[in-house]
Design a protein around this motif. Structure first.
Motif, short mmCIF file in Angstrom:
data_model
loop_
_atom_site.label_atom_id
_atom_site.label_comp_id
_atom_site.label_asym_id
_atom_site.label_seq_id
_atom_site.Cartn_x
_atom_site.Cartn_y
_atom_site.Cartn_z
N SER A 73 86.30 16.11 76.07
CA SER A 73 85.44 15.91 74.91
C SER A 73 84.67 17.19 74.60
N PRO A 74 84.28 17.38 73.34
CA PRO A 74 83.55 18.60 72.98
C PRO A 74 82.30 18.82 73.81
N ALA A 75 81.54 17.73 74.06
CA ALA A 75 80.29 17.90 74.82
C ALA A 75 80.58 18.37 76.23
N ALA A 76 81.59 17.75 76.86
CA ALA A 76 81.90 18.15 78.23
C ALA A 76 82.41 19.58 78.27
N ARG A 77 83.28 19.93 77.32
CA ARG A 77 83.81 21.29 77.31
C ARG A 77 82.69 22.30 77.03
N ALA A 78 81.74 21.92 76.17
CA ALA A 78 80.61 22.83 75.89
C ALA A 78 79.80 23.07 77.13
N GLN A 79 79.54 22.00 77.91
CA GLN A 79 78.75 22.15 79.12
C GLN A 79 79.47 23.03 80.14
N SER A 80 80.78 22.97 80.16
CA SER A 80 81.53 23.79 81.11
C SER A 80 81.73 25.21 80.61
N GLY A 81 81.44 25.43 79.33
CA GLY A 81 81.60 26.76 78.76
C GLY A 81 82.97 26.97 78.14
N GLY A 82 83.84 25.93 78.22
CA GLY A 82 85.20 26.10 77.75
C GLY A 82 85.30 26.35 76.28
N THR A 83 84.60 25.57 75.45
CA THR A 83 84.68 25.78 74.00
C THR A 83 83.29 25.98 73.41
N PRO A 107 80.38 27.69 71.52
CA PRO A 107 79.59 26.52 71.10
C PRO A 107 80.45 25.51 70.34
N SER A 108 80.11 24.25 70.51
CA SER A 108 80.87 23.19 69.84
C SER A 108 80.15 22.67 68.61
N ARG A 109 78.97 23.21 68.31
CA ARG A 109 78.20 22.80 67.13
C ARG A 109 77.25 23.94 66.76
N PRO A 110 76.50 23.81 65.67
CA PRO A 110 75.60 24.90 65.26
C PRO A 110 74.63 25.32 66.37
N VAL A 111 74.32 26.60 66.38
CA VAL A 111 73.41 27.18 67.37
C VAL A 111 72.04 27.37 66.73
N ARG A 112 71.02 27.04 67.48
CA ARG A 112 69.64 27.19 67.00
C ARG A 112 68.97 28.32 67.77
N ILE A 113 68.26 29.19 67.04
CA ILE A 113 67.43 30.22 67.67
C ILE A 113 65.98 29.87 67.38
N ILE A 114 65.20 29.61 68.42
CA ILE A 114 63.77 29.37 68.25
C ILE A 114 63.04 30.71 68.29
N VAL A 115 62.24 30.95 67.26
CA VAL A 115 61.39 32.14 67.19
C VAL A 115 59.94 31.65 67.33
#
Length: 333
Positions: free
Chosen positions: A25-35, A37-45
């Motif tokens: 699943s995308p979430a699992a692969r994201a946590q493992s670093g495989g794919t 980012p699997s969704r938009p990335v947020r940068i907090i300033v």
């Protein structure tokens, strides 16, 4: 031994298939670093929109990270409490798709507060890359009697708290640089607190205060106009804009160095492969003359410190400012 029933075999097969699907699943692969980012990335300033930090973060998101990661990058401003609100929000998110555009203040402010700030800069974040530096200079009004650092220190020692040092806010890097100077030079300057460099500048220009440790961007126009005089750079190297101005070490006061760094961080939970990818992307960007020119346009100095060196420096910065705050008994009321 009894053979497993057909029902048991089918159940085992379904369970194996379900686990395989979950791992894919995308979430699992994201946590493992495989794919990732699997969704938009947020940068907090952790600063207000429209400032240099905000501009740098948006430039990196739009021109570097977004195209390289293949995902939209959204900047979220969470200003307040000297950056604490935004940094704590990034730490609390614990989300591999949330980054932080942090600054040196995140290693200073925790030591100044009586209550926990809601984050641990060493434990909660993975340093990715230094992006820029904000140089600080020791400046005096053009009519000042001081033309070098040695004479100023001699006067400060002869009359403790007889010289006033304007700063842009209690606990800010402007104030902390003056305290570091006091400690390193054996001086005792009297701090005069203002709410920002723009507010203090008329008093400094008019000689109502004796000196200040202020950013290059704020003082450079006045230095060029001849209304301020720079005695030293509070950093490790001379500045291209002011090659004639020595660093404090050259003026006889080594060890008084401040790098007003700004950098990109990921949460500690980010997969190592994703952290390595981000660091490599940012390192490549920092070698790009066009990106470095954009950083300069924000009044900052592009960083040249290798990512690994910066990562090792962060805990040392946290330790160093903690020692200074304790020894100088600095506290925010």
């Amino acid at each position: 031994m009894n053979k497993p029933s057909q029902f048991a075999l089918e159940r085992r097969s379904l369970l194996s298939t379900g686990l395989a699907l979950l791992a894919a699943s995308p979430a699992a692969r994201a946590q493992s670093g495989g794919t990732w980012p699997s969704r938009p990335v947020r940068i907090i300033v952790p600063f207000a929109a429209g400032g240099p930090a905000d501009g740098l973060a948006r430039m990196l998101g739009e021109q570097v990270l977004g195209p390289k990661l293949g995902q939209p990058v959204v900047v979220e401003n969470r200003a307040g409490a000297g950056g604490v609100i935004g940094v704590a929000a990034a730490a609390g998110a614990n989300d591999v798709h949330t980054l932080l555009f942090g600054s040196i203040s995140m290693t200073i402010v925790p030591h100044l507060q009586a209550q926990p700030v809601g984050y641990d800069v060493v434990r909660d974040f993975t340093p990715l890359a230094q992006i820029a530096s904000t140089p600080f200079l020791l400046v005096v009004p053009s009519g000042s009697r001081f033309t070098d650092v040695a004479a100023l220190v001699a006067a400060a020692k002869a009359r403790p708290k007889g010289l006033s040092a304007a700063n842009s806010g209690y606990g800010t890097l402007s104030h902390m640089t003056a305290e570091l100077f006091n400690q390193g030079a054996g001086a005792e300057l009297e701090p005069v607190v203002y709410r920002g460099e723009g507010v203090l500048m008329p008093d400094l220009l008019g000689g109502q205060v004796d000196l200040g440790f202020l950013t290059l961007s704020s003082v450079l126009p006045h230095l060029r106009a001849g209304t301020l005089r720079a005695l030293a750079v509070a950093g490790a190297a001379r500045l291209p804009e002011l090659p004639e101005v020595p660093i404090l070490a050259e003026a006889g006061f080594p060890g008084i160095e401040v790098d007003g760094w700004q950098a990109m961080f990921a949460p500690r939970s980010v997969p190592p492969a994703a952290a390595a990818r981000l660091s490599a992307i940012l390192a490549e960007a920092m070698a790009d003359p066009a990106i470095r020119a954009r950083i300069t346009s924000f009044g900052a100095v592009p960083a040249s410190r290798p990512n690994a060196d910066f990562a090792a420096m962060v805990p040392e910065e946290f330790r160093r400012w903690g020692v200074l705050v304790k020894e100088r008994n600095i506290r925010v009321d």
